[in-house]
Design a protein around this motif. Sequence first.
Motif, PDB file in Angstrom:
ATOM      1  N   VAL A 123       6.576   5.760   5.980  1.00 29.40           N
ATOM      2  CA  VAL A 123       5.122   6.078   5.596  1.00 29.40           C
ATOM      3  C   VAL A 123       4.346   5.597   6.694  1.00 29.40           C
ATOM      4  CG1 VAL A 123       3.289   4.959   3.959  1.00 29.40           C
ATOM      5  CG2 VAL A 123       5.495   6.046   3.298  1.00 29.40           C
ATOM      6  N   ALA A 124       3.589   6.275   7.270  1.00 30.29           N
ATOM      7  CA  ALA A 124       2.725   5.811   8.447  1.00 30.29           C
ATOM      8  C   ALA A 124       1.241   5.543   8.138  1.00 30.29           C
ATOM      9  CB  ALA A 124       2.796   7.111   9.631  1.00 30.29           C
ATOM     10  N   ILE A 125       0.760   4.379   8.330  1.00 32.69           N
ATOM     11  CA  ILE A 125      -0.550   3.970   7.818  1.00 32.69           C
ATOM     12  C   ILE A 125      -1.516   3.607   9.059  1.00 32.69           C
ATOM     13  CG2 ILE A 125      -1.808   2.020   6.415  1.00 32.69           C
ATOM     14  CD1 ILE A 125       0.912   1.771   4.907  1.00 32.69           C
ATOM     15  N   HIS A 126      -2.696   4.124   9.206  1.00 27.49           N
ATOM     16  CA  HIS A 126      -3.608   3.831  10.278  1.00 27.49           C
ATOM     17  C   HIS A 126      -4.958   3.368   9.587  1.00 27.49           C
ATOM     18  CE1 HIS A 126      -0.826   6.927  11.896  1.00 27.49           C
ATOM     19  NE2 HIS A 126      -1.095   5.854  12.898  1.00 27.49           N
ATOM     20  N   ALA A 171       1.001  -1.279  -0.118  1.00 28.44           N
ATOM     21  CA  ALA A 171       0.184   0.152   0.119  1.00 28.44           C
ATOM     22  C   ALA A 171       0.978   1.041  -0.006  1.00 28.44           C
ATOM     23  CB  ALA A 171      -0.860   0.004   1.176  1.00 28.44           C
ATOM     24  N   ALA A 172       1.997   1.233   0.885  1.00 35.26           N
ATOM     25  CA  ALA A 172       2.939   2.369   0.660  1.00 35.26           C
ATOM     26  C   ALA A 172       3.621   2.370  -0.417  1.00 35.26           C
ATOM     27  CB  ALA A 172       4.056   2.022   1.934  1.00 35.26           C
ATOM     28  N   GLU A 173       3.897   1.569  -1.129  1.00 34.92           N
ATOM     29  CA  GLU A 173       4.622   1.586  -2.577  1.00 34.92           C
ATOM     30  C   GLU A 173       3.745   2.289  -3.358  1.00 34.92           C
ATOM     31  OE1 GLU A 173       5.938  -1.437  -5.817  1.00 34.92           O
ATOM     32  OE2 GLU A 173       6.320  -2.102  -4.045  1.00 34.92           O
ATOM     33  N   LYS A 174       2.429   1.675  -3.293  1.00 31.56           N
ATOM     34  CA  LYS A 174       1.297   2.047  -4.555  1.00 31.56           C
ATOM     35  C   LYS A 174       1.285   3.483  -4.266  1.00 31.56           C
ATOM     36  CE  LYS A 174      -3.394   1.446  -5.932  1.00 31.56           C
ATOM     37  NZ  LYS A 174      -4.582   0.842  -5.544  1.00 31.56           N
ATOM     38  N   HIS A 175       1.215   4.199  -2.775  1.00 29.33           N
ATOM     39  CA  HIS A 175       1.111   5.567  -2.655  1.00 29.33           C
ATOM     40  C   HIS A 175       2.116   6.352  -3.027  1.00 29.33           C
ATOM     41  CE1 HIS A 175      -0.428   9.052  -0.048  1.00 29.33           C
ATOM     42  NE2 HIS A 175       0.836   9.140  -0.152  1.00 29.33           N
ATOM     43  N   LEU A 176       3.388   6.061  -2.848  1.00 28.03           N
ATOM     44  CA  LEU A 176       4.490   6.486  -3.072  1.00 28.03           C
ATOM     45  C   LEU A 176       4.798   6.728  -4.829  1.00 28.03           C
ATOM     46  CD1 LEU A 176       7.119   5.574  -0.413  1.00 28.03           C
ATOM     47  CD2 LEU A 176       5.769   7.477  -0.453  1.00 28.03           C
ATOM     48  N   SER A 177       4.482   5.711  -5.612  1.00 28.82           N
ATOM     49  CA  SER A 177       4.611   5.453  -6.929  1.00 28.82           C
ATOM     50  C   SER A 177       3.603   6.613  -7.494  1.00 28.82           C
ATOM     51  CB  SER A 177       4.227   3.901  -7.192  1.00 28.82           C
ATOM     52  OG  SER A 177       5.254   3.299  -6.947  1.00 28.82           O
ATOM     53  N   ALA A 178       2.226   6.738  -6.898  1.00 26.33           N
ATOM     54  CA  ALA A 178       1.339   7.646  -7.547  1.00 26.33           C
ATOM     55  C   ALA A 178       1.928   8.903  -7.317  1.00 26.33           C
ATOM     56  CB  ALA A 178       0.091   7.326  -6.646  1.00 26.33           C
ATOM     57  N   CYS A 179       2.541   9.113  -6.308  1.00 24.34           N
ATOM     58  CA  CYS A 179       3.459  10.579  -6.119  1.00 24.34           C
ATOM     59  C   CYS A 179       4.801  10.950  -6.885  1.00 24.34           C
ATOM     60  CB  CYS A 179       3.676  10.867  -4.556  1.00 24.34           C
ATOM     61  SG  CYS A 179       2.159  10.751  -3.558  1.00 24.34           S
ATOM     62  N   GLY A 180       4.840   9.896  -7.746  1.00 25.89           N
ATOM     63  CA  GLY A 180       6.110  10.151  -8.568  1.00 25.89           C
ATOM     64  C   GLY A 180       7.412   9.263  -8.151  1.00 25.89           C
ATOM     65  N   LEU A 181       7.467   8.552  -7.165  1.00 24.83           N
ATOM     66  CA  LEU A 181       8.685   7.859  -6.807  1.00 24.83           C
ATOM     67  C   LEU A 181       8.471   6.436  -7.637  1.00 24.83           C
ATOM     68  CD1 LEU A 181       8.294   9.766  -4.449  1.00 24.83           C
ATOM     69  CD2 LEU A 181       9.571   8.209  -3.121  1.00 24.83           C
ATOM     70  N   VAL A 182       9.958   5.959  -7.777  1.00 23.89           N
ATOM     71  CA  VAL A 182      10.075   4.922  -8.532  1.00 23.89           C
ATOM     72  C   VAL A 182      10.811   3.793  -7.617  1.00 23.89           C
ATOM     73  CG1 VAL A 182      11.268   3.754 -10.521  1.00 23.89           C
ATOM     74  CG2 VAL A 182      10.445   6.341 -10.890  1.00 23.89           C
ATOM     75  N   LEU A 183      10.152   2.577  -7.627  1.00 21.23           N
ATOM     76  CA  LEU A 183      10.750   1.617  -6.821  1.00 21.23           C
ATOM     77  C   LEU A 183      12.042   1.315  -7.469  1.00 21.23           C
ATOM     78  CD1 LEU A 183      10.406  -0.575  -4.407  1.00 21.23           C
ATOM     79  CD2 LEU A 183       9.393  -1.785  -6.382  1.00 21.23           C
TER      80      LEU A 183
END
Length: 120
Positions: free
Chosen positions: A101-104, A14-26
């Motif tokens: 990335v903090a998830i609640h 979920a964190a990876e998906k969120h960051l990828s949507a923000c333009g980061l690349v794995l």
Amino acid sequence: MFNRRAKGQHYEAAAEKHLSACGLVLIERNFHTKSGELDLIMRDGPTTVFVEVRYRNSQTYGHAAETVTHHKAQKLYKAANIWLMKQGKSIYSTDIRFDVVAIHRQGQQVEWIKNAITQG
């Protein structure tokens, strides 16, 4: 519902998906060393970003990001240094940062905290 490892993988995805949507690349996920594990390694432009993913079902006892202790941060620095050395790079000559990335609330609330962990 999930065992501990499956839950970790679920929220890391979920964190990876969120960051990828923000333009980061794995670059890599779940890099393991004797010092510890790096959940996600990503690229944000020229910056290599080491991402620690933290999950809490509720904030009754505090924010998920607050669970990153000084000891945990030291383990992350060591693991990042090992990863960088394997890439032929140095922690001192490479543009890096440590994000959390903090998830609640079962993933309904995702908070990306840039440069959340600093050496000190």
